[in-house]
Design an enzyme around this catalytic site. Structure first.
Site, mmCIF file in Angstrom:
data_model
loop_
_atom_site.group_PDB
_atom_site.id
_atom_site.type_symbol
_atom_site.label_atom_id
_atom_site.label_comp_id
_atom_site.label_asym_id
_atom_site.label_seq_id
_atom_site.Cartn_x
_atom_site.Cartn_y
_atom_site.Cartn_z
ATOM 1 N N LYS A 204 3.011 -10.561 -7.351
ATOM 2 C CA LYS A 204 2.934 -10.914 -8.753
ATOM 3 C C LYS A 204 3.004 -9.664 -9.626
ATOM 4 C CE LYS A 204 -0.209 -14.890 -8.038
ATOM 5 N NZ LYS A 204 0.571 -15.971 -8.627
ATOM 6 N N ARG A 278 -0.249 -24.232 -1.025
ATOM 7 C CA ARG A 278 0.152 -25.437 -0.284
ATOM 8 C C ARG A 278 0.089 -25.212 1.220
ATOM 9 N NH1 ARG A 278 5.778 -25.208 -3.332
ATOM 10 N NH2 ARG A 278 4.313 -24.287 -4.808
#
Length: 426
Positions: A204, A278
Site C-alpha cells: 500500500k 478473503r
C-alpha cells in the site's frame, strides 16, 4: 470534574443563537432543539459533534430522552481516547444502555489499539478473555497458532500471516449456555482479524497503510456483538471464529503467483497480496460450516470498493439467502444501524478467473476492478455450504474514521454490533 448537562427541547432556540439554530447553550450545559415529531437521530448526532469539539468529558442527560436518542448522542460523542463518563436518564432503559455502552467501548478500544500493541495472538487472547469474563461457565476456547494451522489444514490464515515474526492464529470460541455438548449451534460468527495490513508485496501507499490497524475491525465487531448478546441474555449456542494475522513483507511472506490449496480442495492463485482478508475468512467460513451452525455471519473491513459504493456511513451487506438477508436488514433498521444491500449472485464466484487455479483472489487491476465488493463476496461464497443458505457477509465500510465525520468521532465506530446481537437473540 462536574457534569455537562444536555437536554432536549421542541421549542426554537433564542434568536440570538441564529436563525434555525439546532443547538444552544445554558449555564452548565447545552440544549438540542428538535422538531416535534420523530427521534431525529441524525440531527442529534450533528449537534453532538459540535458539543464534542468543546472538550467536555462528563455528560449527563436531563429531561425527556428516548433511549435511542441517548444512544445516538453517546455513539457520536465517545471517540478514541474518551475517558469521561455518561450519566443516563433514570428510566427502564438505563441498564440496557450501560450494557450497550460497555460492548461498544470494548469494540472501539480493540480497533483503536496500535498495531504494535495488538498482535494476532493478543487480539485472539483479548477477545477470548472478555467473552469468558461475561459467562465463564459457558465458554470454551481453542487457539491454533503458527504451524498448528498447517497441521489442521487452515492454509489461508497461515499463508497470509507467515511473513510476520508474530504468528497467525485461528481462535475458535464456543458459547454454549445449554450445558449440552451435542446442542445445536444456532450461529457461527466469523471475523477478519488482520492486525496490520501493509498490503504485502502488493504494498500500500503510506497514506493507504496509515490506518491499517483497523483491519481487524471484523474480529472486533463480531466479538463485541457476541459479548453484547450475552449481556442481554443470549440463550442460543454460538461459535466465534477469529482469523488473525499480520500481512507483512519479509523473505518468508507469501507472494504473487503463489497458489493456496484450501481444505475443501479449492485452489486460489494470488494475484494481489493486498486482497488478503478473503483468504483468511475462507478458512473461518469453512470452520463455521464444519461446525454445523444453522446460520453464519461474517464481518470484515474487506474492500475499498464497498466504501466507494455506500460511503462511510453504511456497512454493505451480501447474501445468497434472501430470507436471512431481509431478517438481517430488519434488525439493522430496528436498532438504527445503517446497512445497505449490494449485489451477490452465484456467478460472482467466477469473476476472478485464473489460468492456473480454480480462482484468483482478486482481479490483477487496481482495487480489484468494477464490482470489487461483490466479487470478493462471490469468492467467499465458495467456502460456505448449502449454496450460501444461512449466510450473510458484512463489508464494514463504516467501521472507522481517522478524523471523525459530521456524525461520528475519530476512530472506530462499532457500527454493526447491535444488529448482529439482535440477530443472535431474536
Amino acid at each position: 470534574m462536574s457534569n455537562f448537562y444536555v437536554s432536549l427541547s421542541h421549542e426554537p432556540a433564542a434568536a440570538s443563537w441564529g436563525a434555525n439554530a439546532k443547538l444552544s447553550f445554558v449555564e452548565g450545559g447545552a440544549v438540542l432543539h428538535l422538531p416535534d415529531s420523530g427521534l431525529n437521530l441524525r440531527q442529534i448526532q450533528k449537534s453532538t459533534r459540535k458539543i464534542g469539539a468543546l472538550g467536555v468529558e462528563n455528560i449527563e442527560f436531563v429531561g425527556d430522552w428516548d433511549a435511542e436518542q441517548q444512544w445516538a448522542f453517546a455513539t457520536s460523542y465517545c471517540g478514541a481516547g474518551f475517558k469521561g463518563a455518561i450519566t443516563w436518564c433514570k428510566n427502564a432503559d438505563e441498564s440496557d444502555l450501560k450494557t450497550r455502552f460497555s460492548a461498544m467501548q470494548f469494540t472501539r478500544r480493540l480497533v483503536n489499539e496500535t498495531p504494535e500493541e495488538l498482535s494476532p495472538e493478543s487480539l485472539a487472547t483479548e477477545a477470548a478473555e472478555w467473552i469468558h469474563s461475561l459467562a465463564p461457565e459457558h465458554v470454551t476456547t481453542r487457539m491454533l497458532t503458527g504451524e498448528e494451522l498447517l497441521e489442521a489444514g487452515w492454509h489461508g490464515i497461515y499463508e497470509v500471516g507467515r511473513g510476520s515474526c508474530r504468528p497467525p492464529v485461528l481462535l475458535e470460541l464456543d458459547y454454549n449456555p445449554t450445558g449440552k455438548p451435542d446442542a445445536v449451534i444456532d450461529f457461527a460468527l466469523v471475523g477478519k482479524g488482520i492486525t496490520f495490513d501493509s498490503g504485502g508485496y502488493s504494498i500500500k501507499s503510506s497514506e493507504g497503510m496509515l490506518d491499517m490497524k483497523c483491519d481487524m475491525g471484523g474480529a472486533a465487531t463480531v466479538t463485541g456483538a457476541l459479548g453484547l448478546a450475552i449481556m442481554q441474555g443470549l440463550k442460543k449456542r454460538t461459535k466465534l471464529f477469529l482469523c488473525c494475522a499480520e500481512n507483512l513483507i519479509s523473505d518468508h511472506a507469501y507472494k504473487l503467483g503463489d497458489i493456496i490449496t484450501y481444505k475443501n480442495g479449492v485452489t486460489v492463485e494470488i494475484v494481489n497480496t493486498d486482497a488478503e482478508g478473503r483468504l483468511v475468512l475462507a478458512d473461518g467460513l469453512m470452520a463455521a460450516t464444519e461446525s454445523g451452525a444453522l446460520k453464519i455471519i461474517d464481518a470484515a473491513t474487506l474492500t475499498g470498493a464497498a466504501v466507494m459504493a455506500v460511503g462511510k456511513e453504511f456497512n454493505a451487506i451480501f447474501s445468497l439467502d434472501e430470507e436471512f438477508q431481509a431478517s438481517f436488514l430488519a434488525s439493522a433498521a430496528k436498532v438504527h444501524e445503517p446497512h445497505w444491500r449490494l449485489p451477490l449472485m452465484p456467478w460472482h464466484q467466477e469473476q476472478c478467473a485464473s489460468p492456473f487455479a480454480d480462482t484468483a483472489n482478486s482481479r490483477p487491476v487496481k482495487g480489484g476492478g468494477a464490482g470489487g465488493a461483490s466479487n470478493a463476496a462471490g469468492f467467499l461464497s465458495r467456502f460456505v455450504g448449502n449454496e450460501g443458505k444461512g449466510w450473510v457477509h458484512i463489508d464494514l465500510a463504516a467501521a472507522y474514521n481517522r478524523n471523525g465525520t459530521e456524525l461520528m468521532p475519530n476512530g472506530a465506530t462499532a457500527i454493526g454490533i447491535r444488529t448482529i446481537a439482535d440477530q443472535l437473540i431474536g
